[in-house]
Write an enzyme that holds these catalytic residues in place. Sequence first.
Site, PDB file in Angstrom:
ATOM      1  NE  ARG A  45     -14.838  -1.350  -2.443  1.00 48.15           N
ATOM      2  CZ  ARG A  45     -14.095  -0.899  -3.455  1.00 48.15           C
ATOM      3  NH1 ARG A  45     -13.660   0.355  -3.469  1.00 48.15           N
ATOM      4  NH2 ARG A  45     -13.764  -1.694  -4.459  1.00 48.15           N
ATOM      5  NE  ARG A  49      -9.893  -1.575   3.334  1.00 46.17           N
ATOM      6  CZ  ARG A  49      -8.914  -1.621   2.430  1.00 46.17           C
ATOM      7  NH1 ARG A  49      -7.659  -1.758   2.823  1.00 46.17           N
ATOM      8  NH2 ARG A  49      -9.176  -1.501   1.149  1.00 46.17           N
ATOM      9  NE  ARG A  58     -11.132  -6.591   7.816  1.00 45.64           N
ATOM     10  CZ  ARG A  58     -10.023  -7.299   7.865  1.00 45.64           C
ATOM     11  NH1 ARG A  58      -9.802  -8.102   8.881  1.00 45.64           N
ATOM     12  NH2 ARG A  58      -9.123  -7.226   6.906  1.00 45.64           N
ATOM     13  CG  ASP A  96     -15.369  -9.743  -1.240  1.00 44.81           C
ATOM     14  OD1 ASP A  96     -14.980 -10.443  -2.211  1.00 44.81           O
ATOM     15  OD2 ASP A  96     -14.885  -8.624  -1.006  1.00 44.81           O
ATOM     16  CE1 TYR A 177     -10.110  -9.345  -7.821  1.00 46.82           C
ATOM     17  CE2 TYR A 177     -12.354  -9.031  -8.597  1.00 46.82           C
ATOM     18  CZ  TYR A 177     -11.214  -8.536  -7.984  1.00 46.82           C
ATOM     19  OH  TYR A 177     -11.184  -7.239  -7.544  1.00 46.82           O
TER      20      TYR A 177
END
Length: 385
Positions: A45, A49, A58, A96, A177
Amino acid sequence: MSPHSSNPAPSVNFDTASFPELKNDLYLRTARGESTERAPVWCMRQAGRYLPEFRAIRVENEFFKVCRSPELATEVTVQPLRRYNGLLDAAIIFSDILVIPQAMGLEVQMIPGKGPHFPDPLRSPQDMARLTDKQDGFSVDKELDYVYKAITNTRHVLAGQVPLLGFVGAPWTLMAYMIEGGGSKTFALAKAWLFKHAAESHGLLTRIADVAAEFLIGQVRAGAQAVQVFESWAGELGPRDFAEFSLPYLARIASRVKSQHPDVPMTVFAKGAHYALEQLATETMYDVISLDWTIDPVSARQRIDSALEAKGQSGRSVVLQGNLDPTVLFGDEDTIRSRTKTMCQEFGAKGHIANLGHGMMPSHDPELLRVFLESVHESSKALRK
């Protein structure tokens, strides 16, 4: 372009016939088991963010729009390379793990502040009829071509600065998921499948593994120079269930990819599966095993080497990756330097790719990541003098 620019490069290049010459091959040499002048370093990552330049992208672009736009995906992939000029030894394509369930016909939304959400998850084996991977005309390459384009374009934009990594989510994690409909504290729905519907679970895991393997092969064809498989929820399984419902599918993916691309380094990150290091080393073809922060590197190396010797595989190279606790980056600079130095010492002077034990967090200070990166350079170099 300034380190904090949020404007993507103005053009794209999807030519896979030739790429710029690689200038920094430290990651690739280490992953292949060679002795190197220091440990290469990158972070899971590392595009994300915690970076204000990522957040600026974003503001105007929904998460999966960034993934699906080669231009935007390239921009956010190279942002950390631009900010930490000369400190990172690999880039990882911005995408992703849930693009595979999307490709197989399930809707996935990314809810701000909550994370991934499947409006219509698989709640019974009958729901598998909604998956599209067995339908006539299904093509992994067609469904996920936007990732391939992002990889190819990024290779050109990187201009050989560092290798580019591709990745996929592993079958058990993706299955969880797809059944839970998002993250979970107990994974009760997904694990219930394993015990109520074992045959159907194996069928679904096989299908996901085959899509994942085909996807990785396509990523390499598009320009990925190494790949990683993320079994993020491995630790939700006990040793027996990991051996039945995760390990065979991790092995299946590696075997398929290696059959097409034997020289491309492959990494497996089975977070929480501390009990399975020996099996990952001896029963799969991964070149690198990534460790989370709960595993002692000295013990991990001893266990893996002993297992390889016991299986008559002493000639096989298994490199370790990791494993600083990401929350150490909330500490002060001296603590980060000290803990990073200790980490490098524990992994030793060969066969180590420095990383965090999991990914960067949104509230991390970007400048404290710089301290970690600089400390890896300094500490790992000192070990090799």
